[in-house]
Design an enzyme around this catalytic site. Structure first.
Site, PDB file in Angstrom:
ATOM      1  CB  CYS A  13      -0.915   0.018   1.223  1.00  0.00           C
ATOM      2  SG  CYS A  13      -0.018   0.146   2.778  1.00  0.00           S
ATOM      3  CB  CYS A  69       4.427  -0.319   1.831  1.00  0.00           C
ATOM      4  SG  CYS A  69       3.522  -1.625   2.658  1.00  0.00           S
ATOM      5  CG  ASP A  84      15.168  31.301 -29.590  1.00  0.00           C
ATOM      6  OD1 ASP A  84      15.720  32.400 -29.489  1.00  0.00           O
ATOM      7  OD2 ASP A  84      15.484  30.436 -30.425  1.00  0.00           O
ATOM      8  CG  ASP A 131      17.430  25.927 -30.710  1.00  0.00           C
ATOM      9  OD1 ASP A 131      17.949  25.929 -29.580  1.00  0.00           O
ATOM     10  OD2 ASP A 131      17.905  26.548 -31.671  1.00  0.00           O
ATOM     11  CG  ASP A 190      17.109  29.046 -27.141  1.00  0.00           C
ATOM     12  OD1 ASP A 190      17.531  30.207 -27.177  1.00  0.00           O
ATOM     13  OD2 ASP A 190      16.533  28.495 -28.097  1.00  0.00           O
TER      14      ASP A 190
END
Length: 722
Positions: A13, A16, A418, A610, A614
């Site tokens: 569960c 745990c 950009d 890209d 950047d």
């Protein structure tokens, strides 16, 4: 700092997972541990001197098991194997339990409703309940013991306490005080229902990983590889970098590579989501698992095995599904405190009803409280939605790196694009050559730019087809300005007007022409030695989808900006075409991150670029969205990677984030609402007014189905339109 991934088995569960998380985070040298119940995986960041075997030992001592996921190994394979084993385990336990639970239900419930007396009924029920209690239910006792060793409690504790109370009370009743009645069928049916719930839950959890399963099945098993001048079939796993591979029409491409002979169109929809086949010629890159449509070609393998684009995508999704969203921490905290509180409520319920009613009545209410309160649905609320959301994104060519990115994307206030290669196509063309000798201007510019990697250099070299046999010495790129170099002992400069100002070269005679070109949205390249020789106008057309994408983002209440190194006039002309009002112009690549920081003071910011030049701005933004058709740099840098290079996927990724977060909130609301409403009803709060009492069996069925309903609600994400 090292990162270790472990596959964990034995978790029953969400509690745990929370307990293992606590155990690992307390370990000396561990900076952070994330344990995901849905993926059964732990991701641990730790010091170099922390040994993996010690981490595994710690988990084993806590009562669970763990195995190391080797570097480059796909943990999903281990996860899928464990999930299959788990499904079979719970199915077998449920069927075994059913053999005893059905007759126990008939004798204990149906016979009672029809007033049928069966000799030795209590002893028969005792015999039927015992194998369920101690064989099928043994997992709850071991789970409780493990939790006690870690000074905590979990869902197993609730089931073990509730069913043991009913079972041992029934033994006492039939041996010493038959008038009290017995509840053997209650404990037997409860355990059967819980196991059934776990079986259904394991089936549903497996479905949340469908996206990865489909991706894994895409890769072809056989490749036609050149060996000793002949093409022979070999297993794809045996292909090496540099091998020459033949692909015929209709075949899948085995590994990544570059075409060396032939041409075709390739269906890349399974990787990028792009429905139209892409034309491929000599020198073009191709991606593993994509489908060759109509031509034959040979290509050289560049990436094999775990390094192919497909393998990297699978790894990225796999890792993303293991990362927690910040909202998950709330669920973890609730789950950690919830169980001890529930045990306390059950104890108080038992004491109160023991005095007000009877011990047997008190037992029924206490057991119902313990059973209905299990916080499993709460633990599944977030990870299942993230798994389905990230899988849906992958099918649409949108790779999202984890729950944190999904959660942040829906809260964005600002988005910065950009210009070159993002708003525009990134393949500019020369539109104007201005000066006395146009041929000389193009040739000198071409000689300077042939050593440059800038997109504008490609446009100039494309136009200046035949270059004279002259050398360019002392070539130097000046980032954000242009280039310089010597040709026949003369120093030339080619760049933007800022470069001319920097070199004190007068622009006066060309001022009006520069302004005219810039107003048209063209980038102006100035060629000069000591004086201006001429101008080259270059235009980079905006993408077909840019305007529509910007409009969709504005409809999502985002403020859109464009950032570029171009001058203000050119930048505004391009921005106007795309429908963008806010522009950052004349920004050097190294300064882009600073503009992101400025906007971050006002709100949450995404940067779209890209993924190459950047990278700093993408890393600085709250969400970095990388264009790049699955390039390595894009995958490394962006929180979200757009495989198709389609700007319409930017609003799609934000809508996906909103849909996923909506599902998480729905799941958490219903999980908490169910528990908060169910506990007082189970405790008998309505009994004095209505005479109505919640049966532990109904509580058990409701608890089991609540977990399944949360997973099913998450799976509904698949049908939502992006």
């Amino acid at each position: 700092m090292k990162k270790t991934n472990l596959q964990i088995s034995g978790m029953h569960c969400a509690s745990c997972a929370a307990n293992i998380n606590k155990l690992l985070n307390k370990t000396k040298g561990v900076e952070e541990a994330n344990v995901n119940f849905s993926t059964t995986k732990a991701t641990i960041s730790h010091d170099d001197d922390v040994k993996v075997k010690d981490l595994i030992k710690k988990i084993k001592n806590g009562g669970w098991d763990a195995t190391l996921i080797q570097e480059g190994e796909n943990s999903f394979k281990k996860q899928a194997k464990l999930q299959k084993k788990e499904r079979q385990h719970y199915r077998n336990l449920f069927l075994f339990s059913l053999i005893f639970a059905v007759p126990a239900f008939i004798i204990g419930m149906i016979f009672m409703w029809f007033n049928i007396d069966l000799p030795y009924e209590g002893y028969i029920l005792w015999a039927l309940a015992t194998p369920i209690q101690f064989f099928v239910g043994w997992q709850f006792y071991t789970g409780t013991w493990n939790a006690l060793k870690n000074k905590t409690a979990n869902m197993d504790s609730l089931i073990a306490l509730g069913t043991s109370a009913a079972y041992f009370f029934s033994i006492y009743a039939i041996l010493f005080q038959p008038s009290l009645g017995q509840y053997f069928e209650t404990s037997a049916i409860l355990i059967t229902l819980v196991v059934m719930g776990r079986w259904f839950e394991s089936i549903a959890k497996g479905k949340t990983s469908d996206a990865i399963k489909k991706l894994m099945q895409m890769s072809p098993k056989i490749a036609m590889v050149e060996r000793n001048g002949k093409f022979i079939k070999i297993p794809t796993d045996d292909v090496k970098v540099g091998d020459i591979i033949l692909v015929k029409p209709g075949e899948k491409i085995p590994v990544d590579g570059i075409i060396i002979d032939g041409h075709s169109s390739v269906d890349e929809s399974m990787i990028t989501g792009e429905s139209i086949p892409i034309e491929k010629n000599k020198g073009d890159g191709i991606i593993s698992a994509t489908i060759n449509k109509n031509g034959s070609f040979t290509y050289k393998a560049t990436k094999v095995g775990a390094n192919t684009t497909l393998s990297q995508i699978i790894k990225l999704i796999d890792e993303a599904q293991g990362k927690k969203a910040p909202i998950q921490r709330f669920a973890d905290v609730v789950a950690a405190y919830f169980v001890p509180v529930v045990i306390g409520i059950a104890f108080v319920t038992f004491l109160v009803w023991s005095f007000v009613q009877s011990v047997s009545f008190a037992l029924i209410t206490a057991v119902a409280v313990l059973v209905i309160a299990c916080p499993c649905a709460l633990g599944l609320a977030t990870p299942t939605a993230i798994m389905v959301g990230s899988g849906k994104g992958a099918r649409n060519g949108i790779l999202i790196k984890g729950g944190d990115a999904l959660e942040t994307a829906h809260k964005l206030n600002y988005i910065i694009f950009d210009k070159t290669g993002t708003i525009t196509k990134g393949s500019p063309e020369v539109t104007d050559v201005i000066g006395k000798d146009k041929k000389e201007i193009l040739q000198l510019s071409g000689l300077l730019e042939r050593n440059s990697e800038h997109p504008l250099a490609e446009a100039i070299l494309k136009k200046a087809t035949k270059l004279p046999n002259k050398k360019t010495v002392g070539f130097k790129a000046i980032p954000g300005y242009g280039v310089t170099g010597k040709i026949e002992n003369n120093t030339y400069y080619l760049g933007n007007p800022k470069l001319m100002k920097k070199k004190n070269i007068s622009l006066e005679s060309y001022k009006d022409k520069i302004a005219e070109l810039e107003t048209e949205g063209k980038t102006v390249m100035v060629l000069a030695d000591k004086n201006i020789i001429g101008l080259i106008g270059v235009a980079d057309r905006i993408r077909d989808t840019s305007e529509k994408a910007v409009k969709e983002l504005q409809d999502l209440d985002l403020e859109v900006y464009m950032i570029t190194g171009d001058n203000e006039r050119t930048a505004k002309a391009i921005a106007k075409k795309a429908g963008i009002q806010h522009v950052f112009s004349e920004v050097l690549p190294k300064d882009k991150a600073d503009y992101v920081k400025k906007l971050q003071k006002k709100g949450i910011v995404a940067m779209v670029g890209d993924g190459i030049n950047d990278a700093p701005a993408l890393a600085q933004a709250d969400i970095g969205i990388a264009m790049g058709s699955g390039t390595d740099v894009a995958m490394e840098t962006g929180n979200i990677v757009l495989m198709k290079n389609d700007l319409l996927d930017v609003p799609k990724s934000i809508r996906l984030s909103k849909q996923t977060m909506s599902k998480i909130k729905q799941n958490m609301f219903w999980a908490l609402f169910y528990n908060s409403m169910g506990i007082p009803i189970a405790a008998g709060i309505l009994y004095p007014f209505t005479g109505w009492l919640l049966s532990p069996i109904i509580a058990g069925a409701a608890m089991a189905m609540s977990s399944v309903s949360v997973v099913t609600n998450s799976l509904l994400l698949k049908s939502k339109k992006l």
